[in-house]
Enzyme design. Structure first.
Site, PDB file in Angstrom:
ATOM      1  N   LYS A  45       0.828  -1.224   0.000  1.00  0.00           N
ATOM      2  CA  LYS A  45       0.000   0.000   0.000  1.00  0.00           C
ATOM      3  C   LYS A  45       0.853   1.260   0.000  1.00  0.00           C
ATOM      4  CE  LYS A  45      -2.930  -1.493   3.472  1.00  0.00           C
ATOM      5  NZ  LYS A  45      -4.126  -1.338   4.327  1.00  0.00           N
ATOM      6  N   LYS A  47       2.301   2.633   2.205  1.00  0.00           N
ATOM      7  CA  LYS A  47       1.964   3.468   3.371  1.00  0.00           C
ATOM      8  C   LYS A  47       3.082   3.305   4.404  1.00  0.00           C
ATOM      9  CE  LYS A  47      -3.113   3.694   3.654  1.00  0.00           C
ATOM     10  NZ  LYS A  47      -4.282   3.471   4.538  1.00  0.00           N
TER      11      LYS A  47
HETATM   12  N1  C2G Z   1     -12.545   4.938   7.133  1.00  0.00           N
HETATM   13  C1  C2G Z   1     -13.769   5.597   7.281  1.00  0.00           C
HETATM   14  N2  C2G Z   1     -13.783   6.944   7.349  1.00  0.00           N
HETATM   15  C2  C2G Z   1     -12.636   7.658   7.280  1.00  0.00           C
HETATM   16  C3  C2G Z   1     -11.392   7.002   7.139  1.00  0.00           C
HETATM   17  C4  C2G Z   1     -11.380   5.625   7.067  1.00  0.00           C
HETATM   18  O1  C2G Z   1     -14.833   4.960   7.349  1.00  0.00           O
HETATM   19  N3  C2G Z   1     -12.712   9.020   7.344  1.00  0.00           N
HETATM   20  C5  C2G Z   1     -12.561   3.468   7.045  1.00  0.00           C
HETATM   21  C6  C2G Z   1     -11.994   2.963   5.730  1.00  0.00           C
HETATM   22  O2  C2G Z   1     -12.996   3.008   4.716  1.00  0.00           O
HETATM   23  C7  C2G Z   1     -11.609   1.525   6.102  1.00  0.00           C
HETATM   24  C8  C2G Z   1     -11.215   1.649   7.582  1.00  0.00           C
HETATM   25  O3  C2G Z   1     -11.743   2.914   8.051  1.00  0.00           O
HETATM   26  O4  C2G Z   1     -12.741   0.665   5.989  1.00  0.00           O
HETATM   27  C9  C2G Z   1      -9.719   1.636   7.778  1.00  0.00           C
HETATM   28  O5  C2G Z   1      -9.170   2.685   7.011  1.00  0.00           O
HETATM   29  P1  C2G Z   1      -7.650   2.525   6.493  1.00  0.00           P
HETATM   30  O6  C2G Z   1      -6.772   2.186   7.633  1.00  0.00           O
HETATM   31  O7  C2G Z   1      -7.327   3.694   5.606  1.00  0.00           O
HETATM   32  O8  C2G Z   1      -7.804   1.219   5.575  1.00  0.00           O
HETATM   33  P2  C2G Z   1      -7.073   0.918   4.197  1.00  0.00           P
HETATM   34  O9  C2G Z   1      -5.670   1.411   4.227  1.00  0.00           O
HETATM   35  O10 C2G Z   1      -7.985   1.375   3.138  1.00  0.00           O
HETATM   36  O11 C2G Z   1      -6.949  -0.688   4.240  1.00  0.00           O
HETATM   37  O12 C2G Z   1      -7.482  -5.083   2.646  1.00  0.00           O
HETATM   38  C10 C2G Z   1      -8.102  -3.845   2.865  1.00  0.00           C
HETATM   39  C11 C2G Z   1      -7.118  -2.797   3.284  1.00  0.00           C
HETATM   40  O13 C2G Z   1      -6.302  -3.264   4.343  1.00  0.00           O
HETATM   41  C12 C2G Z   1      -7.851  -1.537   3.693  1.00  0.00           C
END
Ligand code: C2G
Length: 131
Positions: A45, A47
């Protein structure tokens, strides 16, 4: 017991994440969070996490909605996770809308509205502007 699973990095944990976890838990009785490992974040990712896996895990385990935290090490583990943990519902924020529909063969798939105006990027930018 209805079991729910969701996946993510959850770095710089914020209320948008907690809103997601609260609503995910409302869909069942037991919520598993598959937390992206540092290696998965970096390799897949691109990240760079502020907090490492152990610290992010500790924070998630302190949230009342979370019952179990497991590592997310690759994109492919979702089907085996759903089968191994006998998951009823897979949940993700709707920024992933449609991306995991292949899981509908194994469990319910629910995409929940993201919480607007909050993101780790936003937090970092706001902090930078305050300097
Ligand atoms: N999220 C949310 N609102 C936000 C930020 C994040 O609802 N303002 C949700 C995202 O949609 C996700 C969860 O919180 O469902 C975790 O966000 P992230 O850590 O950014 O997840 P991500 O990096 O997208 O990882 O296999 C799937 C991936 O691991 C998802």
């Amino acid at each position: 017991m209805r079991k729910v699973i969701t996946y993510g990095t959850f770095d710089l944990l914020h209320y948008g994440h907690v809103n997601l976890l609260r609503r995910a838990k409302e869909l069942g009785d037991y919520l598993i969070v598959a937390l992206s490992t540092d290696e998965f974040n970096w390799n897949e990712k691109q990240k760079v996490c502020y907090f490492n896996y152990e610290k992010r895990k500790q924070l998630l385990e302190a949230i009342r909605y979370v019952d179990l935290v497991i590592p997310e090490e690759n994109w492919e583990q979702k089907v085996s996770d759903v089968q191994e943990f006998k998951i009823d519902t897979f949940v993700m924020g709707n920024d992933w809308e449609g991306k995991f529909d292949f899981l509908k063969e194994y469990c319910d798939v629910v995409y929940l509205e993201r919480t607007p105006e909050i993101s780790t990027t936003q937090i970092k930018e706001n902090l930078k502007n305050k300097e």
